[in-house]
Design a protein around this motif. Structure first.
Motif, PDB file in Angstrom:
ATOM      1  N   MET A  90       0.849  -1.172   0.000  1.00  0.00           N
ATOM      2  CA  MET A  90       0.000   0.000   0.000  1.00  0.00           C
ATOM      3  C   MET A  90       0.898   1.240   0.000  1.00  0.00           C
ATOM      4  O   MET A  90       1.840   1.325   0.777  1.00  0.00           O
ATOM      5  N   ASP A  91       0.563   2.188  -0.874  1.00  0.00           N
ATOM      6  CA  ASP A  91       1.395   3.387  -0.936  1.00  0.00           C
ATOM      7  C   ASP A  91       1.050   4.361   0.197  1.00  0.00           C
ATOM      8  O   ASP A  91       0.018   4.238   0.863  1.00  0.00           O
ATOM      9  N   GLN A  92       1.925   5.313   0.413  1.00  0.00           N
ATOM     10  CA  GLN A  92       1.806   6.263   1.527  1.00  0.00           C
ATOM     11  C   GLN A  92       0.523   7.082   1.434  1.00  0.00           C
ATOM     12  O   GLN A  92      -0.138   7.330   2.440  1.00  0.00           O
ATOM     13  N   GLN A  93       0.151   7.487   0.237  1.00  0.00           N
ATOM     14  CA  GLN A  93      -1.047   8.316   0.050  1.00  0.00           C
ATOM     15  C   GLN A  93      -2.304   7.547   0.470  1.00  0.00           C
ATOM     16  O   GLN A  93      -3.179   8.095   1.148  1.00  0.00           O
ATOM     17  N   ASN A  94      -2.392   6.283   0.067  1.00  0.00           N
ATOM     18  CA  ASN A  94      -3.548   5.466   0.456  1.00  0.00           C
ATOM     19  C   ASN A  94      -3.563   5.227   1.961  1.00  0.00           C
ATOM     20  O   ASN A  94      -4.618   5.275   2.593  1.00  0.00           O
ATOM     21  N   LEU A  95      -2.395   4.963   2.527  1.00  0.00           N
ATOM     22  CA  LEU A  95      -2.316   4.743   3.965  1.00  0.00           C
ATOM     23  C   LEU A  95      -2.772   5.980   4.729  1.00  0.00           C
ATOM     24  O   LEU A  95      -3.517   5.875   5.715  1.00  0.00           O
ATOM     25  N   GLU A  96      -2.363   7.149   4.275  1.00  0.00           N
ATOM     26  CA  GLU A  96      -2.783   8.388   4.937  1.00  0.00           C
ATOM     27  C   GLU A  96      -4.289   8.590   4.825  1.00  0.00           C
ATOM     28  O   GLU A  96      -4.936   9.031   5.782  1.00  0.00           O
ATOM     29  N   ALA A  97      -4.861   8.257   3.675  1.00  0.00           N
ATOM     30  CA  ALA A  97      -6.309   8.378   3.507  1.00  0.00           C
ATOM     31  C   ALA A  97      -7.042   7.411   4.436  1.00  0.00           C
ATOM     32  O   ALA A  97      -8.038   7.782   5.071  1.00  0.00           O
ATOM     33  N   ILE A  98      -6.549   6.205   4.533  1.00  0.00           N
ATOM     34  CA  ILE A  98      -7.173   5.201   5.405  1.00  0.00           C
ATOM     35  C   ILE A  98      -7.070   5.623   6.862  1.00  0.00           C
ATOM     36  O   ILE A  98      -8.050   5.541   7.625  1.00  0.00           O
ATOM     37  N   MET A  99      -5.912   6.107   7.263  1.00  0.00           N
ATOM     38  CA  MET A  99      -5.753   6.560   8.645  1.00  0.00           C
ATOM     39  C   MET A  99      -6.615   7.792   8.914  1.00  0.00           C
ATOM     40  O   MET A  99      -7.152   7.962  10.013  1.00  0.00           O
ATOM     41  N   GLY A 100      -6.791   8.645   7.909  1.00  0.00           N
ATOM     42  CA  GLY A 100      -7.694   9.789   8.036  1.00  0.00           C
ATOM     43  C   GLY A 100      -9.124   9.347   8.257  1.00  0.00           C
ATOM     44  O   GLY A 100      -9.863   9.938   9.059  1.00  0.00           O
ATOM     45  N   LEU A 101      -9.522   8.301   7.543  1.00  0.00           N
ATOM     46  CA  LEU A 101     -10.860   7.739   7.743  1.00  0.00           C
ATOM     47  C   LEU A 101     -11.038   7.255   9.176  1.00  0.00           C
ATOM     48  O   LEU A 101     -12.041   7.555   9.826  1.00  0.00           O
ATOM     49  N   ILE A 102     -10.080   6.511   9.662  1.00  0.00           N
ATOM     50  CA  ILE A 102     -10.168   5.946  11.014  1.00  0.00           C
ATOM     51  C   ILE A 102     -10.172   7.063  12.057  1.00  0.00           C
ATOM     52  O   ILE A 102     -11.028   7.087  12.955  1.00  0.00           O
ATOM     53  N   MET A 103      -9.244   7.993  11.942  1.00  0.00           N
ATOM     54  CA  MET A 103      -9.122   9.062  12.931  1.00  0.00           C
ATOM     55  C   MET A 103     -10.359   9.958  12.952  1.00  0.00           C
ATOM     56  O   MET A 103     -10.943  10.210  14.015  1.00  0.00           O
ATOM     57  N   ASN A 104     -10.771  10.436  11.793  1.00  0.00           N
ATOM     58  CA  ASN A 104     -11.914  11.346  11.743  1.00  0.00           C
ATOM     59  C   ASN A 104     -13.222  10.653  12.112  1.00  0.00           C
ATOM     60  O   ASN A 104     -14.077  11.260  12.761  1.00  0.00           O
ATOM     61  N   SER A 105     -13.364   9.399  11.730  1.00  0.00           N
ATOM     62  CA  SER A 105     -14.563   8.658  12.124  1.00  0.00           C
ATOM     63  C   SER A 105     -14.600   8.448  13.634  1.00  0.00           C
ATOM     64  O   SER A 105     -15.650   8.595  14.270  1.00  0.00           O
ATOM     65  N   GLY A 106     -13.465   8.127  14.207  1.00  0.00           N
ATOM     66  CA  GLY A 106     -13.386   7.966  15.660  1.00  0.00           C
ATOM     67  C   GLY A 106     -13.697   9.257  16.383  1.00  0.00           C
ATOM     68  O   GLY A 106     -14.412   9.262  17.399  1.00  0.00           O
ATOM     69  N   ASN A 107     -13.186  10.370  15.870  1.00  0.00           N
ATOM     70  CA  ASN A 107     -13.489  11.670  16.466  1.00  0.00           C
ATOM     71  C   ASN A 107     -14.982  11.974  16.386  1.00  0.00           C
ATOM     72  O   ASN A 107     -15.573  12.490  17.342  1.00  0.00           O
ATOM     73  N   ALA A 108     -15.590  11.656  15.261  1.00  0.00           N
ATOM     74  CA  ALA A 108     -17.021  11.905  15.088  1.00  0.00           C
ATOM     75  C   ALA A 108     -17.841  11.092  16.089  1.00  0.00           C
ATOM     76  O   ALA A 108     -18.780  11.612  16.707  1.00  0.00           O
ATOM     77  N   LYS A 109     -17.492   9.846  16.255  1.00  0.00           N
ATOM     78  CA  LYS A 109     -18.233   9.003  17.198  1.00  0.00           C
ATOM     79  C   LYS A 109     -18.058   9.522  18.626  1.00  0.00           C
ATOM     80  O   LYS A 109     -19.020   9.566  19.394  1.00  0.00           O
ATOM     81  N   SER A 110     -16.852   9.920  18.978  1.00  0.00           N
ATOM     82  CA  SER A 110     -16.604  10.467  20.314  1.00  0.00           C
ATOM     83  C   SER A 110     -17.405  11.749  20.544  1.00  0.00           C
ATOM     84  O   SER A 110     -17.999  11.938  21.611  1.00  0.00           O
ATOM     85  N   ASP A 111     -17.422  12.624  19.541  1.00  0.00           N
ATOM     86  CA  ASP A 111     -18.199  13.861  19.667  1.00  0.00           C
ATOM     87  C   ASP A 111     -19.688  13.567  19.809  1.00  0.00           C
ATOM     88  O   ASP A 111     -20.380  14.221  20.596  1.00  0.00           O
ATOM     89  N   ALA A 112     -20.188  12.587  19.078  1.00  0.00           N
ATOM     90  CA  ALA A 112     -21.601  12.224  19.186  1.00  0.00           C
ATOM     91  C   ALA A 112     -21.919  11.689  20.581  1.00  0.00           C
ATOM     92  O   ALA A 112     -22.966  12.007  21.151  1.00  0.00           O
ATOM     93  N   MET A 113     -21.014  10.898  21.145  1.00  0.00           N
ATOM     94  CA  MET A 113     -21.219  10.392  22.503  1.00  0.00           C
ATOM     95  C   MET A 113     -21.213  11.544  23.505  1.00  0.00           C
ATOM     96  O   MET A 113     -22.042  11.584  24.421  1.00  0.00           O
ATOM     97  N   GLU A 114     -20.296  12.484  23.326  1.00  0.00           N
ATOM     98  CA  GLU A 114     -20.256  13.648  24.211  1.00  0.00           C
ATOM     99  C   GLU A 114     -21.528  14.487  24.064  1.00  0.00           C
ATOM    100  O   GLU A 114     -22.009  15.067  25.049  1.00  0.00           O
ATOM    101  N   ALA A 115     -22.086  14.528  22.867  1.00  0.00           N
ATOM    102  CA  ALA A 115     -23.339  15.254  22.649  1.00  0.00           C
ATOM    103  C   ALA A 115     -24.475  14.611  23.443  1.00  0.00           C
ATOM    104  O   ALA A 115     -25.288  15.313  24.060  1.00  0.00           O
ATOM    105  N   ILE A 116     -24.524  13.302  23.444  1.00  0.00           N
ATOM    106  CA  ILE A 116     -25.559  12.600  24.224  1.00  0.00           C
ATOM    107  C   ILE A 116     -25.385  12.898  25.708  1.00  0.00           C
ATOM    108  O   ILE A 116     -26.358  13.184  26.420  1.00  0.00           O
ATOM    109  N   GLN A 117     -24.154  12.838  26.187  1.00  0.00           N
ATOM    110  CA  GLN A 117     -23.887  13.113  27.604  1.00  0.00           C
ATOM    111  C   GLN A 117     -24.306  14.542  27.966  1.00  0.00           C
ATOM    112  O   GLN A 117     -24.873  14.773  29.041  1.00  0.00           O
ATOM    113  N   ALA A 118     -24.042  15.486  27.086  1.00  0.00           N
ATOM    114  CA  ALA A 118     -24.442  16.874  27.331  1.00  0.00           C
ATOM    115  C   ALA A 118     -25.963  16.987  27.391  1.00  0.00           C
ATOM    116  O   ALA A 118     -26.510  17.670  28.264  1.00  0.00           O
ATOM    117  N   ALA A 119     -26.643  16.305  26.487  1.00  0.00           N
ATOM    118  CA  ALA A 119     -28.113  16.340  26.476  1.00  0.00           C
ATOM    119  C   ALA A 119     -28.686  15.723  27.747  1.00  0.00           C
ATOM    120  O   ALA A 119     -29.685  16.210  28.285  1.00  0.00           O
TER     121      ALA A 119
END
Length: 104
Positions: free
Chosen positions: A1-30
């Protein structure tokens, strides 16, 4: 796997994880009747999902142009994270709305 694809895949994982964490924090705030924070956290989750989608779109564009990549467990894992985060954010919005109604 080339570096560009790896960075895109890691971006998917990182940003998706951040989104899920933010959604959980939103529920806790509510749950604490802090709907201003809940709304902000949902907005943050949506921004992270937009970033994740950009990573995914880059991979899909390369594939559509004939630049096929080898699908690895990491690739599948990144897609799983994205789909889970999207579903979780959608459910968080519904849970927040229920808390909003209950608090009135």
């Amino acid at each position: 796997m080339d570096q560009q694809n790896l960075e895109a895949i890691m971006g998917l994982i990182m940003n998706s994880g951040n989104a899920k964490s933010d959604a959980m924090e939103a529920i806790q705030a509510a749950k604490s009747n802090d709907f201003e924070l809940a709304d902000k956290k949902i907005k943050d989750a949506e921004e992270s999902l937009t970033m994740a989608h950009k990573s995914q779109t880059g991979l899909l564009t390369k594939e559509a142009q004939g630049d096929n990549m080898t699908v690895t467990l990491l690739t599948v894992h990144s897609q799983d994270h994205l789909m889970t985060a999207i579903a979780f954010k959608d459910l968080a919005i519904e849970i927040i709305e229920l808390h909003r109604r209950i608090s009135k």
